[in-house]
Design an enzyme around this catalytic site. Structure first.
Site, PDB file in Angstrom:
ATOM      1  N   GLY A  63      35.303  31.242 -21.253  1.00  0.00           N
ATOM      2  CA  GLY A  63      36.445  31.000 -22.136  1.00  0.00           C
ATOM      3  C   GLY A  63      36.026  30.666 -23.558  1.00  0.00           C
ATOM      4  O   GLY A  63      36.611  31.163 -24.529  1.00  0.00           O
ATOM      5  N   THR A  64      35.002  29.834 -23.708  1.00  0.00           N
ATOM      6  CA  THR A  64      34.576  29.416 -25.044  1.00  0.00           C
ATOM      7  C   THR A  64      34.115  30.622 -25.863  1.00  0.00           C
ATOM      8  O   THR A  64      34.495  30.780 -27.029  1.00  0.00           O
ATOM      9  CB  THR A  64      33.432  28.384 -24.932  1.00  0.00           C
ATOM     10  OG1 THR A  64      33.924  27.267 -24.186  1.00  0.00           O
ATOM     11  CG2 THR A  64      32.955  27.912 -26.290  1.00  0.00           C
ATOM     12  N   ASN A 123      45.496  22.687 -21.202  1.00  0.00           N
ATOM     13  CA  ASN A 123      44.534  22.238 -20.187  1.00  0.00           C
ATOM     14  C   ASN A 123      44.703  20.782 -19.802  1.00  0.00           C
ATOM     15  O   ASN A 123      44.297  20.375 -18.726  1.00  0.00           O
ATOM     16  CB  ASN A 123      43.098  22.480 -20.668  1.00  0.00           C
ATOM     17  CG  ASN A 123      42.848  21.958 -22.060  1.00  0.00           C
ATOM     18  OD1 ASN A 123      43.537  22.328 -23.004  1.00  0.00           O
ATOM     19  ND2 ASN A 123      41.875  21.079 -22.202  1.00  0.00           N
ATOM     20  N   GLN A 158      43.679  28.604 -18.802  1.00  0.00           N
ATOM     21  CA  GLN A 158      44.270  27.796 -17.720  1.00  0.00           C
ATOM     22  C   GLN A 158      45.439  28.492 -17.026  1.00  0.00           C
ATOM     23  O   GLN A 158      45.783  28.130 -15.902  1.00  0.00           O
ATOM     24  CB  GLN A 158      44.744  26.434 -18.260  1.00  0.00           C
ATOM     25  CG  GLN A 158      43.622  25.517 -18.716  1.00  0.00           C
ATOM     26  CD  GLN A 158      42.724  25.031 -17.579  1.00  0.00           C
ATOM     27  OE1 GLN A 158      43.055  25.142 -16.397  1.00  0.00           O
ATOM     28  NE2 GLN A 158      41.571  24.486 -17.930  1.00  0.00           N
ATOM     29  N   HIS A 193      35.470  30.879 -13.938  1.00  0.00           N
ATOM     30  CA  HIS A 193      35.233  29.690 -13.105  1.00  0.00           C
ATOM     31  C   HIS A 193      36.462  28.808 -12.926  1.00  0.00           C
ATOM     32  O   HIS A 193      36.439  27.860 -12.146  1.00  0.00           O
ATOM     33  CB  HIS A 193      34.056  28.868 -13.655  1.00  0.00           C
ATOM     34  CG  HIS A 193      34.339  28.129 -14.924  1.00  0.00           C
ATOM     35  ND1 HIS A 193      34.428  26.763 -14.981  1.00  0.00           N
ATOM     36  CD2 HIS A 193      34.567  28.564 -16.176  1.00  0.00           C
ATOM     37  CE1 HIS A 193      34.677  26.398 -16.241  1.00  0.00           C
ATOM     38  NE2 HIS A 193      34.755  27.474 -16.971  1.00  0.00           N
ATOM     39  N   CYS A 195      35.895  18.437 -21.211  1.00  0.00           N
ATOM     40  CA  CYS A 195      35.075  18.367 -22.417  1.00  0.00           C
ATOM     41  C   CYS A 195      35.227  17.045 -23.140  1.00  0.00           C
ATOM     42  O   CYS A 195      34.370  16.656 -23.898  1.00  0.00           O
ATOM     43  CB  CYS A 195      35.446  19.484 -23.377  1.00  0.00           C
ATOM     44  SG  CYS A 195      35.519  21.055 -22.572  1.00  0.00           S
TER      45      CYS A 195
HETATM   46  C1  LIG Z   1      42.385  26.227 -22.431  1.00  0.00           C
HETATM   47  C2  LIG Z   1      40.906  26.377 -22.355  1.00  0.00           C
HETATM   48  N1  LIG Z   1      40.283  27.195 -23.215  1.00  0.00           N
HETATM   49  C3  LIG Z   1      38.953  27.382 -23.187  1.00  0.00           C
HETATM   50  C4  LIG Z   1      38.170  26.723 -22.279  1.00  0.00           C
HETATM   51  C5  LIG Z   1      36.678  26.960 -22.266  1.00  0.00           C
HETATM   52  O1  LIG Z   1      36.335  27.741 -21.161  1.00  0.00           O
HETATM   53  P1  LIG Z   1      34.828  27.783 -20.582  1.00  0.00           P
HETATM   54  O2  LIG Z   1      34.608  26.484 -19.912  1.00  0.00           O
HETATM   55  O3  LIG Z   1      34.852  28.931 -19.617  1.00  0.00           O
HETATM   56  O4  LIG Z   1      33.931  28.030 -21.718  1.00  0.00           O
HETATM   57  C6  LIG Z   1      38.755  25.832 -21.365  1.00  0.00           C
HETATM   58  C7  LIG Z   1      37.947  25.064 -20.405  1.00  0.00           C
HETATM   59  O5  LIG Z   1      38.333  24.029 -19.918  1.00  0.00           O
HETATM   60  C8  LIG Z   1      40.169  25.662 -21.407  1.00  0.00           C
HETATM   61  O6  LIG Z   1      40.790  24.842 -20.559  1.00  0.00           O
END
Ligand SMILES: Cc1ncc(COP(=O)(O)O)c(C=O)c1O
Length: 393
Positions: free
Chosen positions: A73-74, A151, A181, A203, A328
């Site tokens: 996601g990041t 999230n 999410q 994941h 996070c």
């Molecule tokens: C809304 C949202 N965006 C992005 C991310 C980041 O995803 P990743 O952990 O796969 O990098 C998260 C992770 O919790 C998330 O909840």
């Protein structure tokens, strides 16, 4: 005897489904070719990622050519936001005050570089105001980036309305949705919602870690951030994570096959937990909305006069895993920016706990939380210097 653990932190990450592990295994030991190689090993690996691309495209009504695999996601969020910003070089970026750090921090970086950033307010349930958005969209707006399901508090923004509004005000502004999410929990149709870019991660949906995808509508101007080989049509260089992509696709297949059945079950259990906490524990605040405007797997409560960390540790001792905020931010003592944005006082936000369910959460597990939690809160409140009485001193 060891207690059986109850995992209610599925927005942080999920257990990989057995079928997913099984689907991935051959791609470690038998079909281990590099998808860029021309021999049979390579062709088989390429066929596997092409199939996965189709599965993911189908799940959001996109074309396979518009799906790009990433590390999660990041990275998808970074490619979307930095990629558009770099392609345009200047302009306005509109986002919200309740984004995940993957968007919040990328947008902040662009603001430091001189981009004009507008962060939309949210109401006490976490919804943006469409009138404020409409006023914010100017001719120089290059990107509107909105989180689909939050999230932390589960608020689902109406991306159909937002997409139409964006395009009606400025047809050239791109619409990015962080659907990490909501993916496979809320139906997503990128055409119906006029979405140009959409981020998802494996994941969070019982797939492996380290893999995600970015949907990019054909024709979108997006600069490349990672230079190297020509993988993913030059959008994301680097040898593809073939087992991860195969596992991700299997997870999507499982979730989409019985979409309504599993989201309905999660919703029922979510509402059972909400109703019981509200009935059995005094002085609680549900953060985020109720019913169909809330992500099916999310419950977030503030328990007044207690610290979230203490609740978490007591639940942990009982074998129940929850979170005090998003994964996070749960190591930091700073109040959550999301709870701040919905107007929750700082002291109350410190007593917040997020319970996130998955398609595998069983009713007995929710019943167990309902049985144990009131006693934990009561005990902590008797010990706490923050009890009601201290309010009036
Ligand atoms: C809304 C949202 N965006 C992005 C991310 C980041 O995803 P990743 O952990 O796969 O990098 C998260 C992770 O919790 C998330 O909840």
């Amino acid at each position: 005897m060891a207690k059986k653990s109850i995992y209610l932190d599925n927005s942080a990450t999920t257990r990989v489904a057995d079928e997913v592990v099984e689907a991935m295994l051959p791609y470690f030991t038998e079909e281990y070719g590099n998808p860029s190689s021309l021999h049979e090993f390579g062709r088989n690996a390429k066929a596997a990622i092409d199939n996965a691309r189709m599965t993911i495209a189908d799940s959001i009504s996109a074309n396979p050519e518009e799906i790009f695999f990433t590390s999660g996601g990041t990275e998808s969020d970074n490619i979307a936001v930095f990629g558009v910003a770099k392609a345009f070089g200047k302009g306005r970026i509109i986002t919200t005050k309740i984004e995940h750090p993957a968007i919040k921090n990328t947008v902040k970086e662009l603001e430091n570089e001189g981009f004009d950033v507008v962060r939309l307010d949210v109401d006490k349930e976490g919804f943006i105001n469409l009138e404020q958005l409409e006023k914010a969209i100017t001719d120089n707006t290059i990107l509107v980036s909105i989180i689909h399901a939050n999230n932390e508090i589960g608020t689902i923004q109406d991306i159909d309305k937002i997409g139409h509004l964006v395009k009606s005000k400025n047809i050239d502004a791109y619409f990015h949705v962080d659907a990490v999410q909501s993916y496979t929990k809320i139906p997503i149709d990128v055409d119906a919602a006029k979405v140009d870019l959409l981020s998802v991660a494996s994941h969070k949906i019982h797939g492996p870690k380290g893999v995600g995808a970015l949907y990019v509508r054909e024709g979108t101007r997006l600069s490349t951030l990672q230079l190297g080989g020509s993988q993913e049509k030059n959008r994301r260089a680097g040898t593809e994570n073939v087992p991860g992509i195969v596992g991700f696709s299997k997870a999507v297949e499982i979730n989409m096959a019985d979409f309504y059945k599993h989201t309905e079950k999660m919703t029922q259990l979510r509402d059972k937990l909400i109703t019981n906490i509200e009935c059995k524990i005094p002085d609680v605040i549900l953060n985020g909305p109720k019913r169909d405007k809330r992500n099916p797997n999310n419950v977030n409560f503030s328990f007044k006069y207690v610290e979230g960390e203490s609740i978490l540790l007591h639940l942990d001792l009982e074998g129940i895993a929850v979170s005090t905020g998003s994964a996070c931010s749960s190591n930091s003592l700073k109040p959550s920016h999301v709870l701040e944005a919905i107007g929750l006082p700082i002291d109350v936000s410190h007593g917040s706990i997020r319970f996130t369910l998955s398609r595998y959460t069983a009713e007995e597990e929710i019943d167990k939380v309902i049985e144990i939690l009131p006693g934990i809160i009561e005990k902590l409140r008797t010990l706490s210097p923050l009890t009601q009485k201290s309010d009036v001193i």
